[in-house]
Design an enzyme around this catalytic site. Structure first.
Site, PDB file in Angstrom:
ATOM      1  N   GLY A  54       0.859  -1.180   0.000  1.00 21.44           N
ATOM      2  CA  GLY A  54       0.000   0.000   0.000  1.00 21.44           C
ATOM      3  C   GLY A  54       0.896   1.231   0.000  1.00 21.44           C
ATOM      4  N   ASP A 244      -1.482   4.551  -6.373  1.00 22.40           N
ATOM      5  CA  ASP A 244      -0.057   4.460  -6.032  1.00 22.40           C
ATOM      6  C   ASP A 244       0.734   5.645  -6.561  1.00 22.40           C
ATOM      7  OD1 ASP A 244      -1.113   1.542  -6.033  1.00 22.40           O
ATOM      8  OD2 ASP A 244       0.714   1.573  -4.829  1.00 22.40           O
TER       9      ASP A 244
END
Ligand code: MRU
Length: 365
Positions: A54, A244
C-alpha cells in the site's frame, strides 16, 4: 483501527524498547502476526516481499528503515546508500520516493550525532501526518456518500465497489478509499461494499474483506470480473479506489484491474472516485501511461494462490499447468478522463491539471 478490542496502526514503535513493529500482512486474514524490523535489509525485504504494502505504508516503512540505519551509521555515505537500497524495493508507488526524499533533505544538514533521533522523529511525523490526511479524506469523501444516501429510501445502503486494498492496513491508519466508508458507518449511514478479490495477490479477498469484517461493514467479496455485471444491473452506486501514483494532470495509477473498473463505471454512468493523499501525487509528470514505471512481479503470483486449509494452516497451491508461465504487471493507469473526482485531504477536485493545481497551488507549475 481496531483488531479485536485493540487499536492498532499498521506500523509503530514499541513504547518501551523503541523497536519498529509492523503487522506482517502476508499472513492475513488467517493469522495475525506482528514482527519487528531492525536492519535496513529487513526493511527492504519487508517492502519488496510485501510484508507491508500500500503506497502510504510503503513510504512510512521506508522512513523508519532510514531511521534504524541512522542509529547504526549516520554518515552521509550510509544516508545515500540507504536511500538507494530502499528506493529500489518497489518502483510504482511514489510515496516511497517522497518519504525517502523528505527524510534525506531533513537529515543531510544535521551533524551525524543528531541524525538518528531526528530521523525517528521525522518518521513518526510522516506516520502522524498520514493518519491525519486519511482522516480528512474520509470526511471529504463522506459528503459524497451522504449525497447518494439522501436520494435513497431510509435504510437502503449506499453500495460502493472498491478494488485491491486501499484500507487502513495499506496506510498507517484509516485507509484512503476505506476512510469515507468508515466515516459513513460512524455517521450511521448504511453502506454495503463490493470487494474485488484483486488477483493475483488477492488483496481484496485477504485484506479488504478482513478489514470489513473487523469493522462490521456489510460487504460481499466478488470476483474481479463481476464488477461490470453489477454495474449494468444498477447494483453499484459509486466506485472508490486508491492510487499508487497520480500525475499532475490527474492520470491515476493503481492496482492492476483498476482501469477495467473505470471503463465499466464510465460506460454505466457510475461515479468513479479516487482517494488521493497528496504525497501520492507525482508533480514531475503528466502522462501516466508514458511516464509511470509499472512494477512487474514474479509470474508465480499468477500461477499460484494462497489460502487456508481445513486444519487452519496457511498454504499455497499451483493452479495452472507446470509449463505455463505467469505474466504479472502489478499496476495499470486509468486516464484522467475516466475519473469522476479525486478525494484529497484538501477537498474533492476534478482529475485534471487545473483541479489539482487549484487545491495545491504551491505545486502548480
Ligand atoms: O501492490 P500493493 O498491494 O502495494 O498495491 C496497493 C494498491 O494498489 C493500493 O490501492 C494503493 O497503494 C493505495 S493504498 C491507500
Amino acid at each position: 483501527m481496531k483488531v479485536g478490542e485493540t487499536h492498532y496502526r499498521s506500523i509503530w514503535r514499541d513504547g518501551e524498547t523503541g523497536a519498529v513493529r509492523i503487522i506482517d500482512q502476508r499472513w492475513l486474514p488467517h493469522e495475525f502476526r506482528v514482527v519487528t524490523l531492525k536492519t535496513r535489509e529487513e526493511f527492504a525485504t519487508a517492502i519488496r516481499d510485501m510484508w507491508v504494502r500500500g503506497a502510504p505504508l510503503i513510504g512510512a516503512t521506508a522512513a523508519y528503515g532510514m531511521a534504524e540505519q541512522m542509529a547504526r551509521d549516520p554518515s552521509d555515505a550510509s544516508l545515500n546508500e540507504t536511500w538507494d537500497v530502499l528506493h529500489q524495493t518497489r518502483p510504482t508507488a511514489i510515496n516511497l520516493r517522497w518519504a525517502l526524499d523528505r527524510m534525506r533533505t531533513h537529515l543531510r544538514p544535521l551533524p551525524d550525532a543528531a541524525r538518528a533521533d531526528a530521523a525517528f522523529q521525522r518518521a513518526a511525523d510522516i506516520c502522524d501526518e498520514d493518519v491525519e490526511i486519511n482522516r480528512q479524506i474520509g470526511l471529504n469523501g463522506l459528503s459524497l456518500i451522504k449525497e447518494v444516501a439522501a436520494k435513497k429510501a431510509p435504510g437502503d445502503p449506499v453500495r460502493i465497489l472498491t478494488h485491491c486494498n486501499a484500507g487502513w492496513i495499506a496506510t498507517v491508519d484509516w485507509g484512503t478509499a476505506t476512510s469515507p466508508i468508515y466515516h459513513g458507518k460512524e455517521a450511521g449511514i448504511p453502506v454495503h461494499v463490493f470487494v474485488d478479490e484483486t488477483r493475483p495477490r488477492n488483496q481484496g479477498a485477504l485484506l479488504t474483506a478482513w478489514e470489513m469484517v473487523g469493522n462490521g461493514v456489510p460487504h460481499d467479496l466478488i470476483v474481479d470480473n463481476a464488477g461490470g455485471h453489477l454495474m449494468q444491473h444498477g447494483e453499484v452506486d459509486m466506485v472508490i479506489v486508491g492510487t499508487d501514483r497520480t500525475t499532475a494532470s490527474g492520470d491515476v495509477c493503481n492496482k492492476i484491474g483498476t482501469y477495467l473498473k473505470a471503463l465499466a463505471a464510465h460506460d454505466n454512468g457510475i461515479p468513479f472516485y479516487v482517494a488521493l493523499p497528496s504525497p501520492t501525487i507525482d508533480w514531475t509528470i503528466s502522462d501516466g501511461l508514458a511516464e509511470i514505471p509499472i512494477e512487474e512481479r514474479t509470474g508465480t503470483e499468477v500461477t499460484r494462490v494462497q489460502g487456508k486449509l481445513a486444519d487452519g494452516t496457511t498454504t499455497e497451491v499451483q493452479i495452472s499447468p507446470d509449463a505455463t508461465p505467469g505474466r504479472n504487471p502489478a499496476f495499470d493507469v486509468t486516464p484522467a478522463r475516466l475519473v469522476t473526482g479525486l478525494i484529497t485531504e484538501r477537498g474533492i477536485c476534478d482529475a485534471s491539471a487545473k483541479g489539482l493545481a487549484d487545491l495545491f497551488p504551491e505545486h502548480a507549475k
